[in-house]
Design an enzyme around this catalytic site. Structure first.
Site, PDB file in Angstrom:
ATOM      1  N   ARG A  57       0.804  -1.164  -0.006  1.00 54.78           N
ATOM      2  CA  ARG A  57       0.088  -0.167   0.038  1.00 54.78           C
ATOM      3  C   ARG A  57       0.776   1.383  -0.020  1.00 54.78           C
ATOM      4  O   ARG A  57       1.751   1.198   0.899  1.00 54.78           O
ATOM      5  CB  ARG A  57      -0.926  -0.093   1.081  1.00 54.78           C
ATOM      6  CG  ARG A  57      -1.520   1.346   1.243  1.00 54.78           C
ATOM      7  CD  ARG A  57      -2.759   1.218   2.507  1.00 54.78           C
ATOM      8  NE  ARG A  57      -3.836   0.635   1.906  1.00 54.78           N
ATOM      9  CZ  ARG A  57      -5.114   0.522   2.407  1.00 54.78           C
ATOM     10  NH1 ARG A  57      -5.228   1.262   3.519  1.00 54.78           N
ATOM     11  NH2 ARG A  57      -6.108  -0.205   1.927  1.00 54.78           N
ATOM     12  N   HIS A  93      -7.416   1.147  -6.401  1.00 59.02           N
ATOM     13  CA  HIS A  93      -7.690   0.087  -5.483  1.00 59.02           C
ATOM     14  C   HIS A  93      -7.991  -1.171  -5.968  1.00 59.02           C
ATOM     15  O   HIS A  93      -9.409  -1.425  -5.723  1.00 59.02           O
ATOM     16  CB  HIS A  93      -8.280   0.663  -4.430  1.00 59.02           C
ATOM     17  CG  HIS A  93      -8.302   0.069  -2.916  1.00 59.02           C
ATOM     18  ND1 HIS A  93      -7.605  -0.837  -2.766  1.00 59.02           N
ATOM     19  CD2 HIS A  93      -8.915   0.521  -1.854  1.00 59.02           C
ATOM     20  CE1 HIS A  93      -7.792  -1.210  -1.415  1.00 59.02           C
ATOM     21  NE2 HIS A  93      -8.627  -0.375  -0.704  1.00 59.02           N
ATOM     22  N   GLN A 114      -9.836  -4.122  -3.837  1.00 62.86           N
ATOM     23  CA  GLN A 114     -11.032  -3.548  -3.292  1.00 62.86           C
ATOM     24  C   GLN A 114     -12.199  -4.112  -4.536  1.00 62.86           C
ATOM     25  O   GLN A 114     -13.217  -4.463  -4.174  1.00 62.86           O
ATOM     26  CB  GLN A 114     -11.001  -2.120  -3.217  1.00 62.86           C
ATOM     27  CG  GLN A 114     -12.147  -1.548  -2.525  1.00 62.86           C
ATOM     28  CD  GLN A 114     -12.818  -1.989  -0.972  1.00 62.86           C
ATOM     29  OE1 GLN A 114     -11.851  -1.988  -0.155  1.00 62.86           O
ATOM     30  NE2 GLN A 114     -13.869  -2.652  -0.791  1.00 62.86           N
ATOM     31  N   ASP A 133     -17.045   6.886  -1.659  1.00 65.77           N
ATOM     32  CA  ASP A 133     -15.821   6.742  -0.880  1.00 65.77           C
ATOM     33  C   ASP A 133     -15.661   8.053  -0.208  1.00 65.77           C
ATOM     34  O   ASP A 133     -16.307   9.126  -0.455  1.00 65.77           O
ATOM     35  CB  ASP A 133     -14.636   6.388  -1.783  1.00 65.77           C
ATOM     36  CG  ASP A 133     -13.642   6.121  -1.221  1.00 65.77           C
ATOM     37  OD1 ASP A 133     -13.423   5.923  -0.056  1.00 65.77           O
ATOM     38  OD2 ASP A 133     -12.357   6.263  -1.824  1.00 65.77           O
ATOM     39  N   CYS A 139     -16.290   1.246   0.416  1.00 66.63           N
ATOM     40  CA  CYS A 139     -15.073   0.657   0.757  1.00 66.63           C
ATOM     41  C   CYS A 139     -14.665   0.668   2.093  1.00 66.63           C
ATOM     42  O   CYS A 139     -14.024  -0.368   2.893  1.00 66.63           O
ATOM     43  CB  CYS A 139     -13.982   0.724  -0.076  1.00 66.63           C
ATOM     44  SG  CYS A 139     -13.241   2.595   0.190  1.00 66.63           S
ATOM     45  N   ARG A 172     -13.361  -8.804   0.998  1.00 64.66           N
ATOM     46  CA  ARG A 172     -11.689  -8.703   0.779  1.00 64.66           C
ATOM     47  C   ARG A 172     -11.053  -9.792   1.178  1.00 64.66           C
ATOM     48  O   ARG A 172     -10.007 -10.191   0.166  1.00 64.66           O
ATOM     49  CB  ARG A 172     -11.379  -7.692   1.677  1.00 64.66           C
ATOM     50  CG  ARG A 172     -11.729  -6.004   1.309  1.00 64.66           C
ATOM     51  CD  ARG A 172     -11.379  -5.451   0.217  1.00 64.66           C
ATOM     52  NE  ARG A 172      -9.952  -5.227   0.126  1.00 64.66           N
ATOM     53  CZ  ARG A 172      -9.129  -4.400   0.570  1.00 64.66           C
ATOM     54  NH1 ARG A 172      -9.844  -3.331   1.506  1.00 64.66           N
ATOM     55  NH2 ARG A 172      -7.890  -4.270   0.683  1.00 64.66           N
TER      56      ARG A 172
HETATM   57  N1  NVA Z   1      -9.750   6.693  -1.436  1.00 64.89           N
HETATM   58  C1  NVA Z   1      -9.484   6.219   0.090  1.00 64.89           C
HETATM   59  C2  NVA Z   1      -9.779   4.905   0.210  1.00 64.89           C
HETATM   60  C3  NVA Z   1      -9.348   4.045   1.527  1.00 64.89           C
HETATM   61  C4  NVA Z   1      -9.939   2.613   1.460  1.00 64.89           C
HETATM   62  C5  NVA Z   1      -8.148   6.724   0.309  1.00 64.89           C
HETATM   63  O1  NVA Z   1      -7.177   6.306  -0.601  1.00 64.89           O
HETATM   64  O2  NVA Z   1      -7.890   6.947   1.508  1.00 64.89           O
HETATM   65  N1   CP Z   2     -11.247  -0.332   2.270  1.00 61.36           N
HETATM   66  C1   CP Z   2      -9.879  -0.396   2.721  1.00 61.36           C
HETATM   67  O1   CP Z   2      -9.004  -0.777   2.005  1.00 61.36           O
HETATM   68  O2   CP Z   2      -9.916  -0.249   4.070  1.00 61.36           O
HETATM   69  P1   CP Z   2      -8.241   0.025   4.771  1.00 61.36           P
HETATM   70  O3   CP Z   2      -8.009   1.172   4.714  1.00 61.36           O
HETATM   71  O4   CP Z   2      -8.974   0.039   6.295  1.00 61.36           O
HETATM   72  O5   CP Z   2      -7.509  -1.202   4.524  1.00 61.36           O
END
Ligand code: NVA
Ligand code: CP
Length: 307
Positions: free
Chosen positions: A101, A128, A131, A223, A263, A291
């Protein structure tokens, strides 16, 4: 050459379908596949915070017979002290897969270019894709199909929007996006989605009107308005996104049996009202659980492609 999963269309439409089918099978039989028996170790690296991704990969790797090695960039040399390429060259001699990540998509591309083992995008600023495998699986479970359904995404033209466009188009969904002016998804991603939709029979449309996007939708998704890394823009974004909350009035414009996806983490009364998020049409806890199953199927697919 290892296969990687850095963005949604790193799988073909047929492969995406096969991974979702396997995920549904693994949900029924969690220990059916054991590619990491030994155990082999799988590295999971976080440059940003996480609950779902951290837990689902750790549990999933264990279920597949492996040992998860959860790393944080703050506690390793990656980033400030050591290049992505050198990190890849160290890890790939000892772990079976690398899950990361991070911020820029280019970092993941550099990791993959220097790794002999599969690299998986566990969220970047651009996509993502893990997801979306879970989201498509959840839609399949609740609707029995993917092709031909209308999915409306209302919100920021961010990593989730990009992944809905690409993965949705690949699966044959009609993806309808509504974002405020100035927060549109990347035009290159929109065009790629349209290109994929031509082959799948789906479509991709974009506009600035939430009510037009959700009209007759089978699935509504949203989101956060403030993604990780954008915290400094929070106040401005809350103002700019006025009118883009998924609430009961907006939901009423979709089909009566529409399902709602998020998500998570969710910010109640901003991108979605508590009434809708905690209501009967939301399938967010199935989505969060999926997931686990979807990522297990992906890791099995990549392990088998790697043999
Ligand atoms: N768009 C959000 C998704 C979190 C799972 C982010 O990147 O923070
Ligand atoms: N939806 C998602 O990726 O959640 P986290 O940021 O908790 O991993």
């Amino acid at each position: 050459m290892a296969r990687h999963f850095l963005k949604d269309d790193d799988l073909t439409a047929a492969e995406q379908e096969a991974v979702i089918e396997l995920a549904i099978e693994l949900k029924k039989s969690p220990y059916l596949k054991r590619p990491f028996e030994g155990p082999k170790t799988v590295a999971v690296i976080f440059d940003k915070t996480s609950t779902r991704t951290r837990v689902s990969f750790a549990v999933g790797i264990s279920d597949l017979g492996g040992a998860p090695l959860i790393m944080d960039s703050q506690n390793s040399q990656l980033g400030a002290k050591e290049s992505v390429a050198d990190t890849a060259r160290v890890l790939d001699r000892q772990v079976a897969q690398i899950i990361w990540r991070t911020y820029a998509q280019s970092g993941l591309e550099e990791m993959a270019a220097n790794s002999k083992v599969p690299v998986i995008n566990a969220l970047s600023d651009e996509y993502h894709p893990c997801q979306l495998l879970a989201d498509l699986m959840t839609i399949r479970e609740h609707k029995g199909q993917l092709k031909g359904l209308k999915l409306a995404y209302v919100g920021d033209g961010n990593n989730m929007a990009n992944s809905y466009i690409i993965a949705g188009a690949l699966a044959g969904l009609h993806v309808s996006i509504a974002s405020p002016k100035g927060y549109e998804p990347d035009p290159i991603v929109l065009n790629r989605g349209k290109e994929l939709a031509l082959q799948s029979g789906g479509s991709v449309t974009f506009g600035n009107s939430p009510s037009e996007a959700v009209a007759d939708a089978d699935v509504i998704a949203t989101d956060t308005w403030v993604s990780m890394g954008m915290e400094a823009e929070k106040e401005k974004r809350i103002k700019d996104f006025a009118g883009f909350t998924i609430d009961a009035d907006l939901l009423a414009l979709a089909k009566a049996d529409a399902i709602v996806l998020h998500c998570l983490p969710a910010y109640r009364e901003f991108e979605i009202s508590a009434e809708v998020l905690d209501g009967k049409q939301a399938v967010i806890w199935d989505q969060a659980e999926n997931r686990l199953h979807a990522q297990k199927a992906l890791m099995v697919f990549l392990a088998e492609s790697d043999n």
